[in-house]
Design a protein around this motif. Structure first.
Motif, PDB file in Angstrom:
ATOM      1  N   GLN A  19       0.805  -1.220   0.000  1.00  0.00           N
ATOM      2  CA  GLN A  19       0.000   0.000   0.000  1.00  0.00           C
ATOM      3  C   GLN A  19       0.840   1.272   0.000  1.00  0.00           C
ATOM      4  O   GLN A  19       0.334   2.352  -0.287  1.00  0.00           O
ATOM      5  CB  GLN A  19      -0.954   0.001   1.193  1.00  0.00           C
ATOM      6  N   GLY A  20       2.127   1.146   0.282  1.00  0.00           N
ATOM      7  CA  GLY A  20       3.000   2.311   0.228  1.00  0.00           C
ATOM      8  C   GLY A  20       3.635   2.539  -1.129  1.00  0.00           C
ATOM      9  O   GLY A  20       4.349   3.533  -1.334  1.00  0.00           O
ATOM     10  N   ASP A  21       3.396   1.644  -2.090  1.00  0.00           N
ATOM     11  CA  ASP A  21       3.968   1.812  -3.432  1.00  0.00           C
ATOM     12  C   ASP A  21       3.432   3.092  -4.075  1.00  0.00           C
ATOM     13  O   ASP A  21       2.241   3.405  -3.948  1.00  0.00           O
ATOM     14  CB  ASP A  21       3.622   0.624  -4.325  1.00  0.00           C
ATOM     15  N   PRO A  22       4.284   3.831  -4.809  1.00  0.00           N
ATOM     16  CA  PRO A  22       3.837   5.102  -5.398  1.00  0.00           C
ATOM     17  C   PRO A  22       2.700   4.956  -6.398  1.00  0.00           C
ATOM     18  O   PRO A  22       1.911   5.879  -6.595  1.00  0.00           O
ATOM     19  CB  PRO A  22       5.105   5.650  -6.075  1.00  0.00           C
ATOM     20  N   ASP A  23       2.574   3.787  -7.050  1.00  0.00           N
ATOM     21  CA  ASP A  23       1.517   3.604  -8.045  1.00  0.00           C
ATOM     22  C   ASP A  23       0.424   2.664  -7.544  1.00  0.00           C
ATOM     23  O   ASP A  23      -0.338   2.101  -8.326  1.00  0.00           O
ATOM     24  CB  ASP A  23       2.098   3.077  -9.357  1.00  0.00           C
ATOM     25  N   PHE A  24       0.352   2.492  -6.213  1.00  0.00           N
ATOM     26  CA  PHE A  24      -0.587   1.536  -5.616  1.00  0.00           C
ATOM     27  C   PHE A  24      -2.027   1.788  -6.066  1.00  0.00           C
ATOM     28  O   PHE A  24      -2.785   0.852  -6.320  1.00  0.00           O
ATOM     29  CB  PHE A  24      -0.484   1.614  -4.094  1.00  0.00           C
ATOM     30  N   ASP A  25      -2.427   3.059  -6.170  1.00  0.00           N
ATOM     31  CA  ASP A  25      -3.807   3.402  -6.535  1.00  0.00           C
ATOM     32  C   ASP A  25      -3.962   3.783  -8.003  1.00  0.00           C
ATOM     33  O   ASP A  25      -5.032   4.247  -8.414  1.00  0.00           O
ATOM     34  CB  ASP A  25      -4.317   4.541  -5.645  1.00  0.00           C
ATOM     35  N   ASP A  26      -2.899   3.599  -8.802  1.00  0.00           N
ATOM     36  CA  ASP A  26      -2.980   3.927 -10.226  1.00  0.00           C
ATOM     37  C   ASP A  26      -3.744   2.843 -10.980  1.00  0.00           C
ATOM     38  O   ASP A  26      -3.748   1.678 -10.563  1.00  0.00           O
ATOM     39  CB  ASP A  26      -1.583   4.055 -10.841  1.00  0.00           C
ATOM     40  N   PRO A  27      -4.362   3.189 -12.100  1.00  0.00           N
ATOM     41  CA  PRO A  27      -5.027   2.162 -12.917  1.00  0.00           C
ATOM     42  C   PRO A  27      -4.004   1.154 -13.425  1.00  0.00           C
ATOM     43  O   PRO A  27      -2.825   1.476 -13.620  1.00  0.00           O
ATOM     44  CB  PRO A  27      -5.632   2.967 -14.083  1.00  0.00           C
ATOM     45  N   LEU A  28      -4.434  -0.076 -13.642  1.00  0.00           N
ATOM     46  CA  LEU A  28      -3.561  -1.080 -14.234  1.00  0.00           C
ATOM     47  C   LEU A  28      -3.170  -0.657 -15.642  1.00  0.00           C
ATOM     48  O   LEU A  28      -3.968  -0.023 -16.350  1.00  0.00           O
ATOM     49  CB  LEU A  28      -4.271  -2.432 -14.313  1.00  0.00           C
ATOM     50  N   PRO A  29      -1.939  -1.002 -16.087  1.00  0.00           N
ATOM     51  CA  PRO A  29      -1.579  -0.752 -17.475  1.00  0.00           C
ATOM     52  C   PRO A  29      -2.550  -1.468 -18.401  1.00  0.00           C
ATOM     53  O   PRO A  29      -3.042  -2.554 -18.078  1.00  0.00           O
ATOM     54  CB  PRO A  29      -0.165  -1.335 -17.596  1.00  0.00           C
ATOM     55  N   VAL A  30      -2.819  -0.881 -19.547  1.00  0.00           N
ATOM     56  CA  VAL A  30      -3.720  -1.509 -20.509  1.00  0.00           C
ATOM     57  C   VAL A  30      -3.108  -2.804 -20.998  1.00  0.00           C
ATOM     58  O   VAL A  30      -1.926  -2.874 -21.330  1.00  0.00           O
ATOM     59  CB  VAL A  30      -3.972  -0.568 -21.706  1.00  0.00           C
ATOM     60  N   SER A  31      -3.882  -3.862 -21.032  1.00  0.00           N
ATOM     61  CA  SER A  31      -3.381  -5.154 -21.476  1.00  0.00           C
ATOM     62  C   SER A  31      -2.882  -5.068 -22.901  1.00  0.00           C
ATOM     63  O   SER A  31      -3.441  -4.368 -23.737  1.00  0.00           O
ATOM     64  CB  SER A  31      -4.490  -6.210 -21.391  1.00  0.00           C
ATOM     65  N   THR A  32      -1.825  -5.793 -23.188  1.00  0.00           N
ATOM     66  CA  THR A  32      -1.224  -5.748 -24.523  1.00  0.00           C
ATOM     67  C   THR A  32      -1.537  -7.000 -25.325  1.00  0.00           C
ATOM     68  O   THR A  32      -0.915  -7.266 -26.331  1.00  0.00           O
ATOM     69  CB  THR A  32       0.298  -5.603 -24.405  1.00  0.00           C
ATOM     70  N   TYR A  33      -2.507  -7.783 -24.880  1.00  0.00           N
ATOM     71  CA  TYR A  33      -2.843  -8.994 -25.604  1.00  0.00           C
ATOM     72  C   TYR A  33      -3.845  -8.692 -26.719  1.00  0.00           C
ATOM     73  O   TYR A  33      -4.510  -7.660 -26.719  1.00  0.00           O
ATOM     74  CB  TYR A  33      -3.385 -10.049 -24.636  1.00  0.00           C
ATOM     75  N   PRO A  34      -3.959  -9.582 -27.713  1.00  0.00           N
ATOM     76  CA  PRO A  34      -4.833  -9.332 -28.854  1.00  0.00           C
ATOM     77  C   PRO A  34      -6.232  -8.916 -28.425  1.00  0.00           C
ATOM     78  O   PRO A  34      -6.819  -9.488 -27.524  1.00  0.00           O
ATOM     79  CB  PRO A  34      -4.852 -10.691 -29.580  1.00  0.00           C
ATOM     80  N   GLY A  35      -6.742  -7.873 -29.092  1.00  0.00           N
ATOM     81  CA  GLY A  35      -8.081  -7.408 -28.793  1.00  0.00           C
ATOM     82  C   GLY A  35      -8.124  -6.334 -27.733  1.00  0.00           C
ATOM     83  O   GLY A  35      -9.171  -5.779 -27.458  1.00  0.00           O
ATOM     84  N   HIS A  36      -6.984  -6.022 -27.101  1.00  0.00           N
ATOM     85  CA  HIS A  36      -6.959  -5.029 -26.043  1.00  0.00           C
ATOM     86  C   HIS A  36      -6.226  -3.758 -26.439  1.00  0.00           C
ATOM     87  O   HIS A  36      -6.211  -2.795 -25.697  1.00  0.00           O
ATOM     88  CB  HIS A  36      -6.293  -5.605 -24.785  1.00  0.00           C
ATOM     89  N   GLY A  37      -5.537  -3.760 -27.588  1.00  0.00           N
ATOM     90  CA  GLY A  37      -4.811  -2.560 -27.994  1.00  0.00           C
ATOM     91  C   GLY A  37      -3.641  -2.308 -27.078  1.00  0.00           C
ATOM     92  O   GLY A  37      -2.893  -3.193 -26.754  1.00  0.00           O
ATOM     93  N   GLY A  38      -3.476  -1.050 -26.623  1.00  0.00           N
ATOM     94  CA  GLY A  38      -2.434  -0.706 -25.655  1.00  0.00           C
ATOM     95  C   GLY A  38      -1.077  -0.601 -26.308  1.00  0.00           C
ATOM     96  O   GLY A  38      -0.942  -0.280 -27.487  1.00  0.00           O
TER      97      GLY A  38
END
Length: 288
Positions: A166-185
């Motif tokens: 919970q102390g991580d600087p990006d703890f509350d950031d959105p997840l990176p957009v998935s890079t698998y087919p159909g997800h773009g990113g």
């Protein structure tokens, strides 16, 4: 409360612990760890060639071999100032580092990579029901990160991960957009765009496997801040390709790539997160 040590101080502790492990006979190492653990609790230690019981001001003093001196210094201990030969850890300088050492010992027992849950496991999508449970305590973004980090193993495992991170600087950031087919990113980026490589510089004189064991978690944490697939980091062969490329390049020049083909903003973010753990740099990828 004890002052929290910076990430660089924790990395220094891990490096010295790994150096100690490399220079200690396997059958003796657990005994040395037990003595170090005692020293971190009593804030007293002594360095001797042969162990023998000793108390100082009513406190049993941990006995350590001479090759543990550098680790004691990294833990915030001071060399003996008198004939008693007692190493001491001050309230201001040492308690936070001693606490960090205890945490490191716990992580070593579980394995250095336990906390990461290997979020590169294949584009894991957070389980909605698990997210709902964890979001009752943490933010929705944090809940999703926790589920991905433990690969949806269980609510308990995800909750444990969230409590630890919970102390991580990006703890509350959105997840990176998935890079698998159909997800773009990231995987859908314009191939003609300028791309960048992130290099890390490893400390000289320490075997690669020992350093990598210490840096693996920070590196994966930095990479998962921008994507959740090795292919998005420029490694079609996955983690094994990255690790072997890094090993080879470090042997040649002392530095090697951990991510390739990133847009500048993502490369800078990875480097920014890692600079507290190790030396790193960003370089334009002329091969595109």
């Amino acid at each position: 409360p004890s002052p929290a040590p910076g990430a660089a101080a924790e990395v220094a502790l891990r490096v010295e612990l790994l150096r100690l492990q490399a220079s200690t006979e396997m059958e003796s190492f657990d005994e040395v760890l037990a003595a170090l653990s005692k020293a971190s609790q009593t804030h007293k230690a002594r360095v001797v060639l042969q162990d023998s019981p000793l108390s100082h001001n009513g406190v049993e003093v941990a006995s350590l071999p001479p090759n543990a001196e550098d680790l004691l210094l990294a833990m915030g201990f001071s060399r003996p100032a008198d004939a008693a030969g007692i190493w001491a850890c001050s309230e201001q300088a040492g308690l936070g580092l001693a606490e960090a050492f205890r945490v490191i010992l716990e992580k070593r027992t579980r394995g250095w990579s336990h906390d990461m849950g290997d979020a590169f496991g294949g584009g894991v999508e957070p389980d909605p029901e698990m997210v709902e449970h964890i979001a009752a305590i943490f933010s929705a973004n944090a809940a999703k990160r926790a589920c991905v980090a433990v690969e949806n193993t269980s609510v308990e495992a995800a909750m444990d991960w969230a409590c630890q991170h919970q102390g991580d600087p990006d703890f509350d950031d959105p997840l990176p957009v998935s890079t698998y087919p159909g997800h773009g990113g990231v995987g859908a980026a314009d191939p003609r765009a300028n791309v960048w490589t992130v290099f890390i510089v490893l400390p000289p004189g320490v075997p690669f496997d020992l350093v990598w064991e210490m840096l693996e978690d920070p590196v994966k944490g930095a990479l998962t801040s921008v994507a959740n697939a090795w292919t998005a980091m420029g490694w079609a062969g996955g983690e094994a390709e990255m690790r072997e490329t890094l090993r080879t390049q470090v042997a040649i020049s002392g530095e090697g790539p951990i991510a390739r083909g990133l847009v500048r903003a993502k490369a800078d973010r990875v480097a920014s997160r890692l600079r507290r753990a190790c030396e790193c740099r960003v370089q334009a990828d002329t091969e595109g």
